[in-house]
Design an enzyme around this catalytic site. Sequence first.
Site, PDB file in Angstrom:
ATOM      1  CD  GLU A  61      -1.308  -2.327   2.082  1.00 33.48           C
ATOM      2  OE1 GLU A  61      -0.111  -2.648   1.885  1.00 33.48           O
ATOM      3  OE2 GLU A  61      -2.042  -2.958   2.855  1.00 33.48           O
ATOM      4  CB  CYS A  84      -0.966  -4.388   8.536  1.00 34.05           C
ATOM      5  SG  CYS A  84       0.205  -3.102   8.099  1.00 34.05           S
ATOM      6  CB  CYS A  93      -1.072  -0.456   5.311  1.00 35.63           C
ATOM      7  SG  CYS A  93       0.533  -1.120   4.893  1.00 35.63           S
ATOM      8  CB  ALA A 173      15.082 -54.295  -6.766  1.00 34.50           C
ATOM      9  CD1 TRP A 179      21.767 -39.270 -13.681  1.00 32.28           C
ATOM     10  CD2 TRP A 179      20.906 -37.267 -13.182  1.00 32.28           C
ATOM     11  NE1 TRP A 179      22.787 -38.465 -13.219  1.00 32.28           N
ATOM     12  CE2 TRP A 179      22.281 -37.242 -12.902  1.00 32.28           C
ATOM     13  CE3 TRP A 179      20.159 -36.125 -12.933  1.00 32.28           C
ATOM     14  CZ2 TRP A 179      22.927 -36.129 -12.399  1.00 32.28           C
ATOM     15  CZ3 TRP A 179      20.792 -35.012 -12.419  1.00 32.28           C
ATOM     16  CH2 TRP A 179      22.159 -35.023 -12.166  1.00 32.28           C
ATOM     17  CG  LEU A 213      18.493 -31.020   0.015  1.00 28.76           C
ATOM     18  CD1 LEU A 213      18.010 -31.464   1.388  1.00 28.76           C
ATOM     19  CD2 LEU A 213      17.426 -31.384  -1.028  1.00 28.76           C
ATOM     20  NE  ARG A 216      22.318 -26.973  -8.238  1.00 26.91           N
ATOM     21  CZ  ARG A 216      21.807 -27.934  -7.450  1.00 26.91           C
ATOM     22  NH1 ARG A 216      21.796 -27.775  -6.131  1.00 26.91           N
ATOM     23  NH2 ARG A 216      21.300 -29.032  -7.967  1.00 26.91           N
ATOM     24  CB  SER A 241      15.563 -40.371  14.836  1.00 27.21           C
ATOM     25  OG  SER A 241      14.472 -39.995  14.058  1.00 27.21           O
ATOM     26  N   GLY A 313      12.647 -39.663   0.620  1.00 27.70           N
ATOM     27  CA  GLY A 313      12.345 -40.999   0.120  1.00 27.70           C
ATOM     28  C   GLY A 313      10.986 -41.478   0.591  1.00 27.70           C
TER      29      GLY A 313
HETATM   30  C1  AOF Z   1      -0.156  -5.290   4.293  1.00 29.19           C
HETATM   31  N1  AOF Z   1       0.580  -5.062   3.180  1.00 29.19           N
HETATM   32  O1  AOF Z   1       2.316  -5.473   1.873  1.00 29.19           O
HETATM   33  C2  AOF Z   1       2.074  -6.756   3.832  1.00 29.19           C
HETATM   34  C3  AOF Z   1       1.267  -7.002   4.984  1.00 29.19           C
HETATM   35  O2  AOF Z   1       6.612  -6.571  10.098  1.00 29.19           O
HETATM   36  P1  AOF Z   1       5.840  -5.870   9.042  1.00 29.19           P
HETATM   37  O3  AOF Z   1       5.643  -4.411   9.354  1.00 29.19           O
HETATM   38  O4  AOF Z   1       6.377  -6.091   7.650  1.00 29.19           O
HETATM   39  O5  AOF Z   1       4.369  -6.501   9.070  1.00 29.19           O
HETATM   40  C4  AOF Z   1       4.175  -7.812   8.672  1.00 29.19           C
HETATM   41  C5  AOF Z   1       2.725  -8.167   8.817  1.00 29.19           C
HETATM   42  O6  AOF Z   1       1.933  -7.255   8.047  1.00 29.19           O
HETATM   43  C6  AOF Z   1       2.429  -9.542   8.259  1.00 29.19           C
HETATM   44  O7  AOF Z   1       2.494 -10.517   9.269  1.00 29.19           O
HETATM   45  C7  AOF Z   1       1.023  -9.381   7.721  1.00 29.19           C
HETATM   46  O8  AOF Z   1       0.061  -9.509   8.754  1.00 29.19           O
HETATM   47  C8  AOF Z   1       1.044  -7.958   7.229  1.00 29.19           C
HETATM   48  N2  AOF Z   1       1.583  -7.942   5.863  1.00 29.19           N
HETATM   49  N3  AOF Z   1       0.165  -6.261   5.148  1.00 29.19           N
HETATM   50  O9  AOF Z   1      -1.150  -4.600   4.501  1.00 29.19           O
HETATM   51  C9  AOF Z   1       1.682  -5.743   2.907  1.00 29.19           C
HETATM   52  N4  AOF Z   1       3.211  -7.439   3.609  1.00 29.19           N
HETATM   53 ZN    ZN Z   2       0.769  -3.050   5.955  1.00 31.10          ZN
END
Ligand code: AOF
Ligand code: ZN
Length: 387
Positions: A61, A84, A93, A173, A179, A213, A216, A241, A313
């Site tokens: 945002e 958020c 935001c 087996a 591959w 793992l 690349r 384990s 596996g």
């Molecule tokens: C939004 N827009 O682009 C994202 C959101 O630690 P921060 O400040 O980056 O916050 C992370 C949290 O914000 C994440 O856990 C999720 O709830 C929200 N992410 N929210 O409005 C965004 N990346």
């Molecule tokens: Zn946000």
Amino acid sequence: MTRGSTRVDERDLALMARALQLAERGLYTTDPNPRVGCVLAREGQIVGEGWHRRAGEPHAERLAIEAAGAAARGATAYVTLEPCCHHGRTPPCTDALLAAGVSRVVVGVQDPNPRVHGRGLERLRAAGVEVVTGVLEGPCRALNPGFDKRMRLGLPFVRVKLAASLDGRTALANGESQWITSAAARTDVHWLRARSSAILTGIGTLLADDPSLNVRLAPTLIPALATGEPVRQPLRVILDSALRMPLTAKMLLLTGATLVATCVQDAKRIAAVTSAGAEVWVGPPDAAGRVDLEALLRYLAEREINEVLVEAGPTLAGAALQQRLVDELVLYLAPHLMGSDARGLFQLGPLASMRERVPLELLDVRQVGPDLRLRARLAEDTVNSDD
Ligand code: AOF
Ligand code: ZN
């Protein structure tokens, strides 16, 4: 079309689809944050766009508001995830949208993060902004399966990758198995690795193959990476384990961290593995004395692991499946036959009846190079629900 009491038209859908496209650019870099895209539009004309690149950097945002400048006033914001309203690594935001004078907010899916969950929408509504939710909700949610599951259930999203011959065989087996699938399929797997927070395998695979793992892929293929920046490497997790981890394992010399999950409390041995470059986690044993898989996954979720790719596996794949810890299977099938004496994909033990089959639901089928790729999830119903 209506959502709640507010109208949503074709234009809204198209602009949310654009926000989704932007969000997808963060597929390989936002971890552990969700991938989020935002479009600001006035009368259907885009005035600003943004997408979240990585944790700690501005949310979608904010970038869209910055791009729009004064044109944000009176605009509609299309955001794939509920804005958020909390102070995390970055400020809320909702405040930024209100300060910019946005008059309508169209949201794809509610943020499953309990610190936000609905409160972002409430905050905007309380300030007099028209809010619509649930627009292209399915695809918006599907973009962040791991973040969604971790926030709701405290578990990561688990994807199991397998490669086999067309008759479902993974090794002769005598154990020979290299591959099976083509170079094209193996490159495709690197994209699965690149979006994952962690890759999980068993010590048996490690002892047999000494795998790297790692991812690349050329960094230039990944949208959020600046020139010269390396690709993010997922955490490598080894289920071990009895703590048999060889101190000379190839992966210990590679970039990216390795975590060895064990049940052995031997301080001396743990110290040796640690000084060889791995982290050791001692977890509770299950009934068979092996690391309890669910406990490990819960621990990984606490460490903000969203998506786990299992590359293992038939023993580990079978155990994860039987414990219903698997969300998705990605199965590469090479067009050759290995015969019924070769080894299969999942060790499930002898099934007593057809009712014990593991039912799957196919999500997607496509050809990758000469091979076939199937994506499936575990079906909820039993196989023979209609008889
Ligand atoms: C939004 N827009 O682009 C994202 C959101 O630690 P921060 O400040 O980056 O916050 C992370 C949290 O914000 C994440 O856990 C999720 O709830 C929200 N992410 N929210 O409005 C965004 N990346
Ligand atoms: Zn946000």
